[in-house]
Each structure stands twice: as C-alpha cells, then as structure tokens.
Design an enzyme around this catalytic site. Structure first.
Site, PDB file in Angstrom:
ATOM      1  N   GLU A 104      36.258  34.769  50.057  1.00 34.63           N
ATOM      2  CA  GLU A 104      37.016  35.632  50.978  1.00 34.63           C
ATOM      3  C   GLU A 104      36.752  37.108  50.725  1.00 34.63           C
ATOM      4  O   GLU A 104      36.794  37.923  51.646  1.00 34.63           O
ATOM      5  CB  GLU A 104      38.519  35.350  50.882  1.00 34.63           C
TER       6      GLU A 104
ATOM      7  N   PHE B 200      52.761  24.422  47.948  1.00 34.33           N
ATOM      8  CA  PHE B 200      51.326  24.433  47.669  1.00 34.33           C
ATOM      9  C   PHE B 200      50.631  25.540  48.480  1.00 34.33           C
ATOM     10  O   PHE B 200      50.803  25.643  49.685  1.00 34.33           O
ATOM     11  CB  PHE B 200      50.726  23.062  48.020  1.00 34.33           C
ATOM     12  N   GLN B 201      49.872  26.373  47.782  1.00 36.04           N
ATOM     13  CA  GLN B 201      49.117  27.487  48.378  1.00 36.04           C
ATOM     14  C   GLN B 201      50.011  28.492  49.106  1.00 36.04           C
ATOM     15  O   GLN B 201      49.604  29.097  50.093  1.00 36.04           O
ATOM     16  CB  GLN B 201      48.018  26.970  49.305  1.00 36.04           C
TER      17      GLN B 201
ATOM     18  N   MET C  88      27.068  52.973  34.708  1.00 35.21           N
ATOM     19  CA  MET C  88      27.987  54.117  34.740  1.00 35.21           C
ATOM     20  C   MET C  88      28.944  54.089  33.541  1.00 35.21           C
ATOM     21  O   MET C  88      29.292  55.135  32.988  1.00 35.21           O
ATOM     22  CB  MET C  88      28.763  54.145  36.059  1.00 35.21           C
TER      23      MET C  88
ATOM     24  N   LYS D 172      51.842  28.265  59.546  1.00 38.57           N
ATOM     25  CA  LYS D 172      51.168  27.169  60.259  1.00 38.57           C
ATOM     26  C   LYS D 172      51.979  26.666  61.448  1.00 38.57           C
ATOM     27  O   LYS D 172      51.418  26.330  62.491  1.00 38.57           O
ATOM     28  CB  LYS D 172      50.910  26.023  59.273  1.00 38.57           C
TER      29      LYS D 172
HETATM   30  C1  LIG Z   1      35.686  45.557  40.456  1.00 35.16           C
HETATM   31  C2  LIG Z   1      35.358  46.651  39.500  1.00 35.16           C
HETATM   32  N1  LIG Z   1      35.427  46.439  38.179  1.00 35.16           N
HETATM   33  C3  LIG Z   1      35.121  47.434  37.315  1.00 35.16           C
HETATM   34  C4  LIG Z   1      34.738  48.659  37.756  1.00 35.16           C
HETATM   35  C5  LIG Z   1      34.445  49.786  36.774  1.00 35.16           C
HETATM   36  N2  LIG Z   1      33.045  50.210  36.881  1.00 35.16           N
HETATM   37  C6  LIG Z   1      32.666  51.297  37.565  1.00 35.16           C
HETATM   38  S1  LIG Z   1      31.024  51.539  37.561  1.00 35.16           S
HETATM   39  C7  LIG Z   1      30.774  50.207  36.590  1.00 35.16           C
HETATM   40  C8  LIG Z   1      29.385  49.800  36.158  1.00 35.16           C
HETATM   41  C9  LIG Z   1      28.565  49.329  37.288  1.00 35.16           C
HETATM   42  O1  LIG Z   1      27.385  48.749  36.785  1.00 35.16           O
HETATM   43  P1  LIG Z   1      26.258  48.277  37.781  1.00 35.16           P
HETATM   44  O2  LIG Z   1      26.840  47.492  38.889  1.00 35.16           O
HETATM   45  O3  LIG Z   1      25.174  47.609  37.012  1.00 35.16           O
HETATM   46  O4  LIG Z   1      25.751  49.653  38.403  1.00 35.16           O
HETATM   47  P2  LIG Z   1      25.071  50.916  37.670  1.00 35.16           P
HETATM   48  O5  LIG Z   1      26.162  51.825  37.218  1.00 35.16           O
HETATM   49  O6  LIG Z   1      24.286  50.370  36.514  1.00 35.16           O
HETATM   50  O7  LIG Z   1      24.216  51.540  38.712  1.00 35.16           O
HETATM   51  C10 LIG Z   1      31.984  49.578  36.294  1.00 35.16           C
HETATM   52  C11 LIG Z   1      32.122  48.384  35.433  1.00 35.16           C
HETATM   53  C12 LIG Z   1      34.687  48.846  39.157  1.00 35.16           C
HETATM   54  N3  LIG Z   1      34.356  50.015  39.702  1.00 35.16           N
HETATM   55  N4  LIG Z   1      34.974  47.826  39.990  1.00 35.16           N
END
Ligand SMILES: Cc1ncc(C[n+]2csc(CCOP(=O)(O)OP(=O)(O)O)c2C)c(N)n1
Length: 557
Positions: free
Chosen positions: A47, A109-110, A468, A159
């Site tokens: 989803e 349920f659900q 990042m 439903k």
């Molecule tokens: C759902 C979610 N979980 C955690 C984060 C925190 N977060 C921000 S950037 C990042 C790293 C992203 O790594 P990647 O997808 O490999 O991209 P890159 O930075 O290497 O380009 C994380 C864990 C987020 N933004 N979203």
C-alpha cells in the site's frame, strides 16, 4: 445503487482516470464493483507503493491522485504516504475500507481507527456512516483536496456502507461554511509590495512549492524580470523558475548555493512566494535569517504567515493571482549593483565537485542525466545525498519536473512516485534517482512496472551505505559509523532480471555514459546500478545551528 457503485460513479464524475490500490476483506465490495467499471487500476505490491504512486501522479499532472486500501493494515500502510502528501501540499484522495459499523470499536479483525490515526496528517477526513452521504462526501473531498492549499483527504467507508443501497444524485456544488480559501489578494497589500520593490536596493525572491501548485511559473518569470529581482527556488520550488536563467541563484539552506545563501544574508527585501520558511531553509536560526530584510510573505494558507518569520507585508492569496495583480504597474527595483554582486558570487563559488580518474562520482551521474535528457525529463528522487545532488546538478527548466518528498523526507518514495508520474505523463521520460537504501524500501514495485509495462528508468546511486547518515556521522559524530553499512544488498542487475526486467551496471564514468544512454533509448523499464564513490559528501553544507553565511564549501570546492 450500492455504495461501491456510487463511489465509482462519483470518481468518474470527478474525472479520475487511474486508481492505485490493494484489495482486502473490507474493500471487497468496492473491488467487486471495479471488475465492471472501465477505470484503470494499478495493483501495487504494498500500500505504501500505491499511495506514493498516487502522489507522484498528482505532482506530475496537478490532478488529484487516488489510492484505495483495505481496513486495518492496509489503511495503516498508507500513513507514510499520506503524511508525505500533507507536508508537501499534494492533492490526494485516500479511500479506505473499514469493518462493518456494528464491529467498530470491538477490536474486530483488521480494524483500525484510521480516521483517528490520520487526523493530524490529512487536510480533512471522513468516516461515512450512511450510504446516502457518500456522493456529498466524495464531492467535498475532491473540493477540499484541490482548492486552497492542496492536501490529502481520507474517506473511510465501512463495509456495510459500500454494500448498502441508495439512489444516486451528485451534488452540483460544495457548500462548506468555515472553508472558504482566500484566493484574491488584498489590493492595498499588493500596492505595498510594489512600493517596497521600488524602494529596494537588494531584493530577492524566495519561491517555493506554492508557485508550482498554483501554476504561477510564467507570472513569476515576468514578475522577476520586470522588477529585476533575483530568484532563489526552495527544494519544493525547483522547476518553478528556469535553472539556467541569469536571475536564478539556486537553492537556499542546508545544501544551498553560495549565492542563494549570501543573498538571504545580505538582502534588504525578501519576498517569500508560496514558501513556508522551513527549517531546512532558515536553519532554525530565525534570529539570523535575512537579518537586514523586510519580509513579504505571499501564501494561500493564512496559517503560514508569521508562523516562522516575522512578516512586514503579509499577503494571503493564490500565488498566480497575486503575482498577476502585482504585475500591474510594477516598476523595477534599483538592483543593478546587487545583481552584479550576486553574479560575482555565482562565478566565484559555483556548485562543483572533483572527478577522480576512473571512479564514478554521483554528481557526474546526475550531470550525465541532465545532458542526455536535455533537462527535459521528470526526475523523481528518494531521500538522502542523491536527492540533494539531483537538486544541485540537474538543471530543471519546468514546473512539475522534480518530484520528491521534501517536507517529510520519506525514504521509499522515489520509485513508486515515478510509476505514478509516468502513468500521468506517458509522453515524458521519467527517471527515478534513488539511493540503495531507499530503493530497498519499495523495490518490490518492480513487479508493477513489469506487469503494466511502465517504462520508467530506475537509476540507483549505489554507495553501499546510508550515505546521508554516513555524512553526518563523519562530520558531527567523529566518524563513528553506526549502522549505515549496506554492503549486503541484492545484486540489482540480477534483481531486475528476476522480475523479468533489464538491469545494467556502471562503475566508471565511461560505463555510466554508455549505460545511461542505452537505458534512456530503450522503450521499457530499466534498472541502472551506478556504483559510485562511497566517500563523497554533499556540499555546500550549513551545519546544524549555524548561520547561512557560515556554510562549508567542502574540500574540493
Ligand atoms: C523512512 C525513512 N527512514 C529513515 C530516514 C533517515 N534517512 C535520511 S537519509 C538516509 C540515508 C539514505 O541512504 P540512501 O537511500 O542509500 O541514499 P544516499 O544518502 O546514500 O544517497 C536515512 C536513513 C528517512 N529519511 N526515511
């Protein structure tokens, strides 16, 4: 007609062309009716994929995206996507089934109280108690999602309501006391803006996502050129003003350009247009944000004005209409010396990076995409370093060409959003630029591009880590790399092949050029694994808590 039949009649009358969704017990009457309705439905594999696809469709087309999920887990799986749409003001209709009303509140349920859960992340939501209310509710939902400041609206249908019968009549119009968005600006405030521009020597425009949402890009261009005011586009505003235009300064904030950040620090008039002064722009340092400027704030949402920054001239109105009104009798600012200063800054400190022999740099991949598509593609991104490099190195020319989770920053957004964007804009090349981390959150949707033959390209900026987060740990946590290693990941070429798709890999600049060219020429979905230098950081960078003029340009800049 049954409630389910009424629902589809309403959707058809609202002009809905495509639905994204996933069935289950509580929406079975709706899916059974869909069997006989000539409406395109895309069955995603989760989803979250469906809601991000509906969001991508909405951002690419400007029309509301529609997603359907079942009760309980189906509905809760929508939460990230609904919050994403809310933060970025995207018109979205989320339709959820619920258990029969006699079971509500019994831990059936659900069962989940999705209306309660989504209350803080929707513009509005409805629980339908009576099938006779359904047409009015659907009409109102589309009205609320698409007018004023756009946003997500959820309709929860138990439903028994989708099974119950009622005669069908669709209301002609919507009448909601207490919801009357102000679209036309106050003429006196607009006149004050014109006077402020006339008296300004160092004006700057901060253009945000509202420019794109209201379709005001042409008015913005004329406004900036007529008044001779340089334009900064926020991350959400990218594409709202042509990147290559001499008046464009780039993006502000944490990873903004030198010229944009210095312009904010030194301007005497800052005109915020459909921008919400997010802390990624102000750095939360409101004391040091545009310290010499009078701030004008134009926004459709009165709640935004004065929320973060003190406003000298508040203007509530639709951005397009407000700029059109301001253009009448608009005189230029006395900005020649200021523009010369900004040009010097732009020349002295452009965005740059260092190539290093045979190793593939992520920035180079984005530049290649820009070159190979002539800046004309729709690029969706995930969240992380690659997202910022796309914002910096792809030269967006048009609105709705960068699609990304700005406010919520939800990993997993990029790929499914590309599916929605491509269905909305089949004639444009659509490329999802994703990190290896984010892609792994929604990569199961590869089955969808195979099943429905949706020719999106997935370009993985594969640094084998959560880039990042690794960057922050390097800079602010003494290189203590805690839980960012993604070296155990699938072989993305084989993964693509496992789904019956084409997979390609590039590890050097030469390979990247050849492989991306090939991928773009193929009329089918392709996954491109770009194995890049893992140590690369995003610069410029303003460290948390610092002022915008304290940005670090990076070793190479
Ligand atoms: C759902 C979610 N979980 C955690 C984060 C925190 N977060 C921000 S950037 C990042 C790293 C992203 O790594 P990647 O997808 O490999 O991209 P890159 O930075 O290497 O380009 C994380 C864990 C987020 N933004 N979203």
């Amino acid at each position: 007609m049954t409630g389910a039949e009424i629902l589809f009649r309403c959707l058809i009358l609202e002009g809905v062309e495509v639905l994204f969704g996933y069935p289950g017990g509580a929406v079975l009457p709706i899916y059974d009716t869909l069997y006989d309705v000539a409406m395109r439905h895309v069955l995603t594999r989760h989803e979250q994929g469906a809601v991000h696809a509906a969001d991508g469709y909405a951002r690419a087309t400007g029309k509301p995206g529609v997603v359907i999920a079942t009760s309980g887990p189906g509905a809760t799986n929508l939460v990230t996507g609904i919050a994403t749409a809310q933060m970025d003001s995207v018109p979205l209709i989320a339709i959820t089934g619920n258990v029969k009303q006699q079971l509500i509140g019994t831990d059936a349920f659900q069962e989940a109280n999705i209306v309660g859960i989504t209350m803080p992340i929707t513009k509005h939501n409805y629980f339908v108690r009576d099938v006779r209310d359904l047409p009015r509710i659907v009409k109102e939902a589309f009205h609320i999602a698409t007018t004023g400041r756009p946003g997500p609206v959820l309709i929860d249908i138990p439903k028994d309501v989708s099974e119950a019968k009622a005669p069908f009549t669709y209301p002609e119009d919507v009448n909601l006391r207490g919801y009357q968005p102000t679209v036309d600006p106050h003429p006196l405030q607009v006149e004050r803006l014109r006077q402020a521009i006339k008296g300004a020597k160092k004006p700057v425009i901060l253009a945000g996502g509202g420019v794109i949402a209201s379709g005001a890009h042409e008015e913005l261009l004329r406004f900036a050129e007529t008044a001779r005011i340089p334009v900064i586009t926020t991350f959400m505003g990218i594409g709202g003003f042509p990147s290559g235009h001499p008046l464009h300064l780039g993006m502000p904030g944490m990873h903004g350009t030198y010229a944009a950040n210095m312009a904010i620090c030194h301007c005497d008039l800052l005109i915020g247009i459909g921008a919400r002064f997010d802390d990624r722009v102000t750095m939360g340092r409101l004391d040091a944000f545009a310290p010499h400027a009078k701030i004008v704030h134009i926004d459709i949402d009165p709640a935004e004005i004065g929320k973060n920054v003190e406003t000298y001239i508040p203007i509530v109105g639709d951005v397009k209409r407000t700029l059109a009104a301001a253009l009448e009798g608009l005189a230029p600012a006395d900005s020649a010396a200021w523009l010369a200063q900004l040009d010097d800054w732009k020349r002295a400190y452009p965005l740059r990076y260092q190539m290093s022999g045979d190793r593939l740099k992520p920035q180079y991949v984005i530049e290649l995409l820009d070159e190979l598509t002539g800046g004309e593609a729709i690029i969706t991104t995930d969240v992380g370093q690659h997202q910022m490099w796309v914002a910096q190195f792809y030269r967006f020319k048009r609105p709705r060409s960068l699609i990304s989770s700005g406010g919520l920053g939800a990993m997993g957004f990029g790929f499914p959003a590309a599916i929605g964007a491509k269905l909305g804009c089949p004639d444009k090349p659509v490329i999802a630029v994703v990190g290896d981390g984010g892609f792994q959150m929604t990569m199961q949707e590869l089955a969808v591009v195979k099943q429905y033959r949706i020719p999106v390209k997935v370009v993985i900026i594969n640094n084998r880590c959560l880039g990042m987060v690794r960057q922050w740990q390097e800079l602010f946590y003494r290189k203590r790399y805690s839980e960012v290693d993604l070296s155990v990941s699938p072989d993305y070429v084989k993964l693509a092949e496992a789904y019956g798709l084409r997979g390609l890999r590039a590890e050097t600049p030469e390979e990247a050029r050849a492989v991306l060219k090939e991928a773009l020429e193929l009329e089918e979905p392709v996954v491109v694994d770009c194995v890049v230098e893992p140590e690369e950081n995003v610069y410029p960078m303003v460290a948390p808590g610092k002022r915008l003029d304290e940005m670090v340009l990076g070793d190479e800049a």
